[in-house]
Design a protein around this motif. Structure first.
Motif, PDB file in Angstrom:
ATOM      1  N   VAL A  41       4.609 -34.194 -59.534  1.00  0.00           N
ATOM      2  CA  VAL A  41       4.154 -32.800 -59.534  1.00  0.00           C
ATOM      3  C   VAL A  41       2.643 -32.738 -59.748  1.00  0.00           C
ATOM      4  O   VAL A  41       1.935 -31.971 -59.080  1.00  0.00           O
ATOM      5  CB  VAL A  41       4.903 -31.990 -60.616  1.00  0.00           C
ATOM      6  N   MET A  42       2.150 -33.557 -60.681  1.00  0.00           N
ATOM      7  CA  MET A  42       0.711 -33.535 -60.961  1.00  0.00           C
ATOM      8  C   MET A  42      -0.098 -34.146 -59.814  1.00  0.00           C
ATOM      9  O   MET A  42      -1.181 -33.667 -59.480  1.00  0.00           O
ATOM     10  CB  MET A  42       0.429 -34.306 -62.260  1.00  0.00           C
ATOM     11  N   ASN A  43       0.421 -35.223 -59.206  1.00  0.00           N
ATOM     12  CA  ASN A  43      -0.325 -35.960 -58.200  1.00  0.00           C
ATOM     13  C   ASN A  43      -0.258 -35.309 -56.818  1.00  0.00           C
ATOM     14  O   ASN A  43      -1.249 -35.260 -56.096  1.00  0.00           O
ATOM     15  CB  ASN A  43       0.199 -37.390 -58.124  1.00  0.00           C
ATOM     16  N   VAL A  54      10.330 -28.514 -56.149  1.00  0.00           N
ATOM     17  CA  VAL A  54       9.820 -27.776 -57.307  1.00  0.00           C
ATOM     18  C   VAL A  54       8.328 -28.033 -57.445  1.00  0.00           C
ATOM     19  O   VAL A  54       7.820 -29.093 -57.086  1.00  0.00           O
ATOM     20  CB  VAL A  54      10.549 -28.167 -58.610  1.00  0.00           C
ATOM     21  N   ARG A  55       7.633 -27.033 -57.971  1.00  0.00           N
ATOM     22  CA  ARG A  55       6.186 -27.115 -58.148  1.00  0.00           C
ATOM     23  C   ARG A  55       5.845 -26.658 -59.560  1.00  0.00           C
ATOM     24  O   ARG A  55       6.235 -25.570 -59.968  1.00  0.00           O
ATOM     25  CB  ARG A  55       5.470 -26.243 -57.109  1.00  0.00           C
ATOM     26  N   GLY A  56       5.137 -27.478 -60.273  1.00  0.00           N
ATOM     27  CA  GLY A  56       4.726 -27.125 -61.622  1.00  0.00           C
ATOM     28  C   GLY A  56       5.710 -27.628 -62.663  1.00  0.00           C
ATOM     29  O   GLY A  56       6.901 -27.792 -62.397  1.00  0.00           O
ATOM     30  N   GLY A  85       2.509 -28.748 -70.021  1.00  0.00           N
ATOM     31  CA  GLY A  85       3.732 -27.953 -69.988  1.00  0.00           C
ATOM     32  C   GLY A  85       4.864 -28.618 -70.749  1.00  0.00           C
ATOM     33  O   GLY A  85       5.639 -27.951 -71.449  1.00  0.00           O
ATOM     34  N   LEU A  86       4.979 -29.913 -70.628  1.00  0.00           N
ATOM     35  CA  LEU A  86       5.973 -30.662 -71.404  1.00  0.00           C
ATOM     36  C   LEU A  86       5.712 -30.517 -72.892  1.00  0.00           C
ATOM     37  O   LEU A  86       6.620 -30.198 -73.672  1.00  0.00           O
ATOM     38  CB  LEU A  86       5.924 -32.140 -71.002  1.00  0.00           C
ATOM     39  N   LEU A  87       4.475 -30.739 -73.303  1.00  0.00           N
ATOM     40  CA  LEU A  87       4.138 -30.691 -74.725  1.00  0.00           C
ATOM     41  C   LEU A  87       4.352 -29.305 -75.319  1.00  0.00           C
ATOM     42  O   LEU A  87       4.660 -29.171 -76.509  1.00  0.00           O
ATOM     43  CB  LEU A  87       2.687 -31.125 -74.926  1.00  0.00           C
TER      44      LEU A  87
END
Length: 245
Positions: A41-43, A54-56, A85-87
């Protein structure tokens, strides 16, 4: 009755044998396997979960939850990216069983630099790995499982057995070996997975690297920065019973 976690995660700094661990988990055949969904998602801006794009991070976490509602999920991911977002999602930090794998950063850095000569200090990932570990510890009140990949190579059966006991999943001895293959989800980033695609089980690398912290001052600085984070994680590594004589 043994608790089987619906979402089991493995977090790793790059080049720490996490892809081989994913290969072992896929051999079990009892979980949906997701390869590096957060870093994709990040890359690349998107990834696929259960056939859904999915995005983000927020959308990804919801997709993982939805997939886990159908059956157990295992995903592994690397910390060459930051995951705010995970954190920030304390519920997800609690509800998933987050585990970690480590490798001495001098080895990980040399392996990383061989593929990505222009790597930055943050991309090495041990500081971010420690940050996720601490976030999970604070959210759950428990220290997560940390696998030392040196233990994994030295005694795969004992290490995986101990991991299974701590995470509540059955130990499957047949999953410790596999056929060499380039999995479909590795193709887009295959340069990172060539060695695992040729592997048949957990084994120490035989690669000789021309650059590393021992002969490159820039990489030596990176090692000095990341070594304390590795040492803190290693202090809490999984206890692996010694093999019987």
């Amino acid at each position: 009755m043994t608790f089987t976690p619906p979402i089991l995660a493995l977090w790793s700094a790059p080049r720490s044998r996490s892809t081989a661990f994913l290969k072992m988990m896929s051999q079990r055949g009892d979980r949906t396997i997701l390869h590096e969904p957060f870093s994709h998602v990040m890359n690349f801006g998107e990834t696929s979960v259960g056939g859904r794009t999915v995005r983000g991070e927020r959308e990804l976490i919801e997709a993982i939850r939805e997939e886990a509602a159908k059956g157990p999920v295992f995903f592994k991911d690397t910390t060459d990216f930051a995951y705010p977002g995970l954190l920030a999602d304390t519920d997800f930090l609690k509800e998933a069983t987050h585990t970690f794998i480590i490798r001495h950063p001098s080895e990980a850095i040399a392996s990383h630099a061989a593929i990505n000569p222009d790597l930055t200090c943050e991309e090495i990932g041990f500081s971010r790995l420690a940050e996720i570990y601490e976030a999970v510890r604070q959210a759950t009140g428990h220290r997560p499982v940390v696998v030392d990949s040196d233990d994994l190579v030295a005694d795969p059966a004992a290490t995986v057995r101990a991991y299974c006991a701590r995470t509540g999943i059955p130990f499957v001895p047949s999953a410790l070996s596999w056929r060499p293959e380039m999995r479909e989800e590795w193709v887009g980033t295959k340069v990172w997975h060539e060695s695992t695609s040729r592997s048949q089980g957990f084994a120490a690398t035989t690669a000789a690297y021309t650059r590393g912290p021992d002969n490159d001052p820039r990489l030596a600085e990176f090692l000095a920065f990341h070594l304390p984070f590795y040492e803190e994680l290693r202090a809490h590594r999984l206890s692996v019973p010694a093999a019987a004589a």
